[in-house]
Write a protein that holds these residues in place. Structure first.
Motif, mmCIF file in Angstrom:
data_model
loop_
_atom_site.group_PDB
_atom_site.id
_atom_site.type_symbol
_atom_site.label_atom_id
_atom_site.label_comp_id
_atom_site.label_asym_id
_atom_site.label_seq_id
_atom_site.Cartn_x
_atom_site.Cartn_y
_atom_site.Cartn_z
ATOM 1 N N ILE A 405 24.383 82.836 78.787
ATOM 2 C CA ILE A 405 24.517 84.135 78.130
ATOM 3 C C ILE A 405 24.137 84.001 76.664
ATOM 4 O O ILE A 405 24.603 83.099 75.971
ATOM 5 N N GLU A 406 23.273 84.899 76.206
ATOM 6 C CA GLU A 406 22.884 84.921 74.792
ATOM 7 C C GLU A 406 24.011 85.576 73.985
ATOM 8 O O GLU A 406 24.483 86.660 74.330
ATOM 9 N N ILE A 407 24.416 84.919 72.899
ATOM 10 C CA ILE A 407 25.537 85.407 72.097
ATOM 11 C C ILE A 407 25.058 85.723 70.681
ATOM 12 O O ILE A 407 24.314 84.950 70.081
ATOM 13 N N VAL A 408 25.488 86.879 70.173
ATOM 14 C CA VAL A 408 25.246 87.249 68.781
ATOM 15 C C VAL A 408 26.600 87.495 68.126
ATOM 16 O O VAL A 408 27.446 88.205 68.678
ATOM 17 N N MET A 409 26.809 86.905 66.948
ATOM 18 C CA MET A 409 28.076 87.056 66.246
ATOM 19 C C MET A 409 27.827 87.491 64.807
ATOM 20 O O MET A 409 26.915 86.993 64.153
ATOM 21 N N ILE A 410 28.653 88.420 64.324
ATOM 22 C CA ILE A 410 28.686 88.750 62.908
ATOM 23 C C ILE A 410 30.112 88.525 62.408
ATOM 24 O O ILE A 410 31.053 88.555 63.195
ATOM 25 N N PRO A 411 30.309 88.288 61.116
ATOM 26 C CA PRO A 411 31.664 88.048 60.607
ATOM 27 C C PRO A 411 32.441 89.343 60.387
ATOM 28 O O PRO A 411 31.871 90.441 60.393
ATOM 29 N N GLY A 412 33.754 89.182 60.200
ATOM 30 C CA GLY A 412 34.627 90.293 59.847
ATOM 31 C C GLY A 412 35.494 89.923 58.668
ATOM 32 O O GLY A 412 35.347 88.847 58.077
ATOM 33 N N ASN A 413 36.437 90.772 58.334
ATOM 34 C CA ASN A 413 37.237 90.552 57.131
ATOM 35 C C ASN A 413 38.255 89.425 57.290
ATOM 36 O O ASN A 413 38.811 88.946 56.292
ATOM 37 N N HIS A 414 38.529 88.956 58.516
ATOM 38 C CA HIS A 414 39.414 87.805 58.709
ATOM 39 C C HIS A 414 38.644 86.490 58.716
ATOM 40 O O HIS A 414 39.264 85.425 58.706
ATOM 41 N N ASP A 415 37.334 86.562 58.762
ATOM 42 C CA ASP A 415 36.526 85.351 58.835
ATOM 43 C C ASP A 415 36.340 84.723 57.457
ATOM 44 O O ASP A 415 36.531 85.372 56.420
ATOM 45 N N ALA A 416 35.944 83.449 57.473
ATOM 46 C CA ALA A 416 35.823 82.665 56.237
ATOM 47 C C ALA A 416 34.461 82.873 55.590
ATOM 48 O O ALA A 416 33.651 81.957 55.468
ATOM 49 N N VAL A 417 34.207 84.110 55.209
ATOM 50 C CA VAL A 417 33.032 84.468 54.413
ATOM 51 C C VAL A 417 33.539 85.398 53.318
ATOM 52 O O VAL A 417 34.708 85.781 53.302
ATOM 53 N N ARG A 418 32.669 85.789 52.400
ATOM 54 C CA ARG A 418 33.130 86.677 51.332
ATOM 55 C C ARG A 418 33.594 88.009 51.924
ATOM 56 O O ARG A 418 33.059 88.481 52.931
ATOM 57 N N LEU A 419 34.592 88.613 51.291
ATOM 58 C CA LEU A 419 35.117 89.881 51.780
ATOM 59 C C LEU A 419 34.194 91.045 51.459
ATOM 60 O O LEU A 419 34.137 92.026 52.200
ATOM 61 N N ALA A 420 33.491 90.962 50.340
ATOM 62 C CA ALA A 420 32.628 92.066 49.931
ATOM 63 C C ALA A 420 31.475 92.230 50.905
ATOM 64 O O ALA A 420 30.870 91.257 51.347
ATOM 65 N N GLU A 421 31.174 93.482 51.231
ATOM 66 C CA GLU A 421 30.090 93.790 52.146
ATOM 67 C C GLU A 421 28.832 94.144 51.364
ATOM 68 O O GLU A 421 28.930 94.757 50.295
ATOM 69 N N PRO A 422 27.661 93.760 51.871
ATOM 70 C CA PRO A 422 27.421 93.091 53.156
ATOM 71 C C PRO A 422 27.904 91.655 53.134
ATOM 72 O O PRO A 422 27.804 90.973 52.115
ATOM 73 N N GLN A 423 28.440 91.201 54.276
ATOM 74 C CA GLN A 423 28.928 89.832 54.387
ATOM 75 C C GLN A 423 27.834 88.951 54.990
ATOM 76 O O GLN A 423 27.323 89.254 56.072
ATOM 77 N N PRO A 424 27.475 87.863 54.316
ATOM 78 C CA PRO A 424 26.490 86.955 54.929
ATOM 79 C C PRO A 424 27.071 86.284 56.158
ATOM 80 O O PRO A 424 28.295 86.212 56.328
ATOM 81 N N GLY A 425 26.200 85.786 57.026
ATOM 82 C CA GLY A 425 26.658 85.055 58.202
ATOM 83 C C GLY A 425 27.357 83.764 57.810
ATOM 84 O O GLY A 425 27.321 83.337 56.652
ATOM 85 N N PHE A 426 28.003 83.145 58.766
ATOM 86 C CA PHE A 426 28.782 81.932 58.512
ATOM 87 C C PHE A 426 27.918 80.847 57.880
ATOM 88 O O PHE A 426 26.733 80.702 58.189
ATOM 89 N N ASP A 427 28.544 80.054 56.986
ATOM 90 C CA ASP A 427 27.799 78.988 56.316
ATOM 91 C C ASP A 427 27.539 77.827 57.270
ATOM 92 O O ASP A 427 27.996 77.816 58.422
ATOM 93 N N GLU A 428 26.797 76.851 56.778
ATOM 94 C CA GLU A 428 26.368 75.748 57.634
ATOM 95 C C GLU A 428 27.539 74.949 58.177
ATOM 96 O O GLU A 428 27.496 74.453 59.307
ATOM 97 N N GLU A 429 28.599 74.798 57.385
ATOM 98 C CA GLU A 429 29.751 74.024 57.856
ATOM 99 C C GLU A 429 30.396 74.694 59.062
ATOM 100 O O GLU A 429 30.724 74.034 60.063
ATOM 101 N N LEU A 430 30.581 76.008 58.986
ATOM 102 C CA LEU A 430 31.184 76.724 60.112
ATOM 103 C C LEU A 430 30.228 76.804 61.292
ATOM 104 O O LEU A 430 30.647 76.714 62.448
ATOM 105 N N ARG A 431 28.938 76.937 61.022
ATOM 106 C CA ARG A 431 27.961 76.931 62.110
ATOM 107 C C ARG A 431 27.972 75.596 62.838
ATOM 108 O O ARG A 431 27.797 75.534 64.058
ATOM 109 N N GLY A 432 28.195 74.527 62.074
ATOM 110 C CA GLY A 432 28.266 73.206 62.682
ATOM 111 C C GLY A 432 29.468 73.051 63.588
ATOM 112 O O GLY A 432 29.458 72.232 64.515
ATOM 113 N N ILE A 433 30.517 73.824 63.314
ATOM 114 C CA ILE A 433 31.703 73.800 64.178
ATOM 115 C C ILE A 433 31.482 74.657 65.416
ATOM 116 O O ILE A 433 31.820 74.265 66.537
ATOM 117 N N MET A 434 30.883 75.835 65.228
ATOM 118 C CA MET A 434 30.701 76.787 66.333
ATOM 119 C C MET A 434 29.333 76.568 66.985
ATOM 120 O O MET A 434 28.432 77.401 66.890
#
Length: 579
Positions: A405-434
């Motif tokens: 299954i192809e998966i697409v994910m965007i962050p939300g306000n509980h995720d570890a990215v900046r709170l201000a919108e637009p929110q960039p996608g997860f950084d390399e460290e988190l991508r390396g985990i997921m």
């Protein structure tokens, strides 16, 4: 934990670095000795391969030797002359519930099903009735009817059926992965230029104004603020501007100040005008168009008509040219004590069944994890207190989903990215985990085109603001899609600056809805609701977190464990419940 459930098989494979096709998982689930069969299939997989195919599994099972040990569990397989009948999971029946997603009390009656029926509503200032369905409001699960809902949008169905006891023919996917098409646009990840300086904000608002004004100038005889000020007065006039102020006069009329790139100009909406009710829908910083008559001294514009950028009345959505489905979910909140892991596993297991064979895409609209320090005393409600461990745990749960299954994910306000919108996608460290499934990660918001169907994915923080500012009949938590209609009408996912929603200044306003989407998908408010506004399907997909103490304190009754399933070839939708 028994391996017979497809999600458990997928998780066991993932723990050893393998993924598998859905058909391969199904064949393993049918095997009498699942653990032994899984071990043989892994051992038979070609060197260097990381994904088991149905051919790998069939070959391993057909040539099953005697006395082989399981390289994963070290379990001794049964002798070759022992016949073990295939296991079948029992059918899982969805629990009913009320509008707030509460369990059915077991009164013996079929639970109420809200299918999104309703007629058109007059909700704009353009003198007509936009096609707008009443939508749903926190549906409850019911038995599958096998027919489309009255408005052609959605239906509800019980959770996955009779397990994995299927024939090889049923287990075979008919879809060719090479037919898939997935593109991501408006992704600002890696392109942030804002420094927080005043000039950055000017650039953002200028870009917003120019792009939205372009959709209005064909309907409004626009003159800029400077030209209106220089006018001798009298006569017809129009203006396209950004709302800088809204206030009522002593006589009960409304004074709306509009700003363009040359200055500001006051516009008066008389209380006895038919369009006066539209003032209740206005938010600061949104772009609108007005037409009317200039006062004799030219100092004010008396408004006769008010226009939003809006979705064109003639809009017709695109559809896929083959039968294929996408699951739309959000707000998983792994790490919370209230994360409904059992419901998630039921959902993931169902995705392995033939009934879900047409689901080739999973779109997740933010809040993968619960986060840390998001609200007061949150630490008291955490099951996993380390943010990186939360993402590791989320990744493990994601591995339960079929590997094809192809998966697409965007962050939300509980995720570890900046709170201000637009929110960039997860950084390399988190991508390396997921790393599960090599998911596509994009910014919030992002426009995702799946098989020709454009899906605007936005987490939805601004829905709080819209619901707080607008009348209840136009925006409320029980019907989150109504607030989404307002964002479509304004053609901006977060029009008001400086209140609930934090906005980051960029050279381009990534929050403008430039291209009208076929589907608008949000989360955040933890309520399930959907409907159509001018042929755009709007879906808020609920959550996978039961009510927390904090949510109870602010009267949030979440809709938990729902999975809207979208037919991309018809844009009809079925909602399934897994709690």
């Amino acid at each position: 934990m028994p391996l017979e459930k497809p999600a458990h098989i997928a998780r066991e494979l993932a723990s050893h670095g393998y993924t598998a096709d859905r058909e391969a998982i199904t064949l393993l689930a049918r095997a009498g000795d699942t653990a032994g069969s899984l071990a043989l299939a892994v051992e038979a997989t070609p060197d260097g391969a990381l994904k088991l195919t149905k051919e790998d599994v069939r070959e391993a099972l057909e040539t099953r030797p005697e006395g082989r040990r399981d390289p994963i569990s070290e379990a001794e397989p049964p002798s070759a002359d022992t016949e073990t009948p295939p296991r079948e999971e029992s059918a899982t029946t969805a629990a009913g519930g009320d509008r707030g997603g509460k369990p059915d009390e077991g009164d013996g009656q079929d639970p109420l099903v809200s299918t999104g029926t309703g007629g058109d509503r007059t909700e704009d200032g353009n003198g007509g009735s936009p096609l707008e369905t009443e939508g749903s409001s926190g549906i409850t699960a019911g038995s599958e009817t096998g027919s489309e809902a009255p408005n052609g949008i959605g239906q509800t169905a019980e959770t996955a059926g009779a397990g994995t006891g299927v024939t090889d023919e049923e287990a075979t996917r008919t879809a060719d992965p090479s037919l898939r098409s997935l593109e991501v646009e408006n992704d600002m990840t890696g392109y942030s230029t804002g420094t927080g300086e005043y000039g950055d904000f000017v650039s953002t608002f200028r870009d917003r104004y120019e792009r939205l004004a372009g959709t209005l100038r064909g309907r409004v005889n626009h003159r800029n603020a400077t030209a209106l000020e220089a006018s001798p007065g009298g006569g017809d006039a129009g203006m396209v501007g950004m709302i800088s102020d809204i206030r009522s006069t002593a006589s009960g009329h409304w004074l709306v100040e509009l700003e363009d790139t040359t200055g500001t100009f006051p516009c008066l909406v008389m209380k006895d005008k038919e369009i006066a009710g539209l003032v209740e829908e206005l938010l600061y910083d949104e772009v609108i168009g007005v037409e009317g008559t200039l006062s004799d001294d030219g100092g004010i514009l008396f408004v006769d008509d008010l226009y939003f950028p809006d979705v064109p009345r003639t809009y017709e959505p695109s559809t896929a040219d083959r039968h294929v489905q996408a699951a739309l979910i959000s707000d998983i909140h792994v790490g919370s004590q209230e994360f409904v892991a059992d419901a998630w596993s039921e959902f993931a297991s169902w995705l392995h069944t033939p009934e879900a064979a047409d689901i080739e895409y999973l779109l997740i609209a933010g809040d993968m994890v619960e986060g840390v320090g998001v609200y007061p005393d949150q630490d008291e409600e955490l099951d996993v207190v380390d943010i990186f461990e939360q993402y590791r745990t989320f990744s493990e749960h994601l591995k339960e989903v079929p590997g094809d299954i192809e998966i697409v994910m965007i962050p939300g306000n509980h995720d570890a990215v900046r709170l201000a919108e637009p929110q960039p996608g997860f950084d390399e460290e988190l991508r390396g985990i997921m790393t599960a499934h090599d998911a596509r990660i994009a910014s919030n918001p992002a426009l995702v085109t799946v098989e020709g169907v454009s899906v605007l994915m936005y987490h939805g923080v601004s829905l709080d603001e819209v619901i707080a500012e607008l009348p209840e009949e136009k925006a409320n938590y029980d019907e989150p899609h109504r607030a989404m209609y307002q964002l479509l009408k304004k053609r901006h996912v977060a029009p008001q600056f400086g209140d609930h929603t934090r906005l980051a200044p960029e050279a381009k306003d990534y929050l403008v809805i430039g291209e009208v989407p076929d589907v608008f998908h949000t989360g955040h408010v933890h309520k399930l609701g959907w409907g159509k506004y001018r042929n755009v399907l709007s879906v808020n997909s609920g959550c996978w977190q039961a009510q927390t103490a904090f949510q109870k304190s602010v009267n949030i009754d979440p809709d938990v464990g729902y999975a809207p399933i979208l037919d991309l070839d018809t844009l009809e939708m079925t909602v399934r419940k897994f709690t």
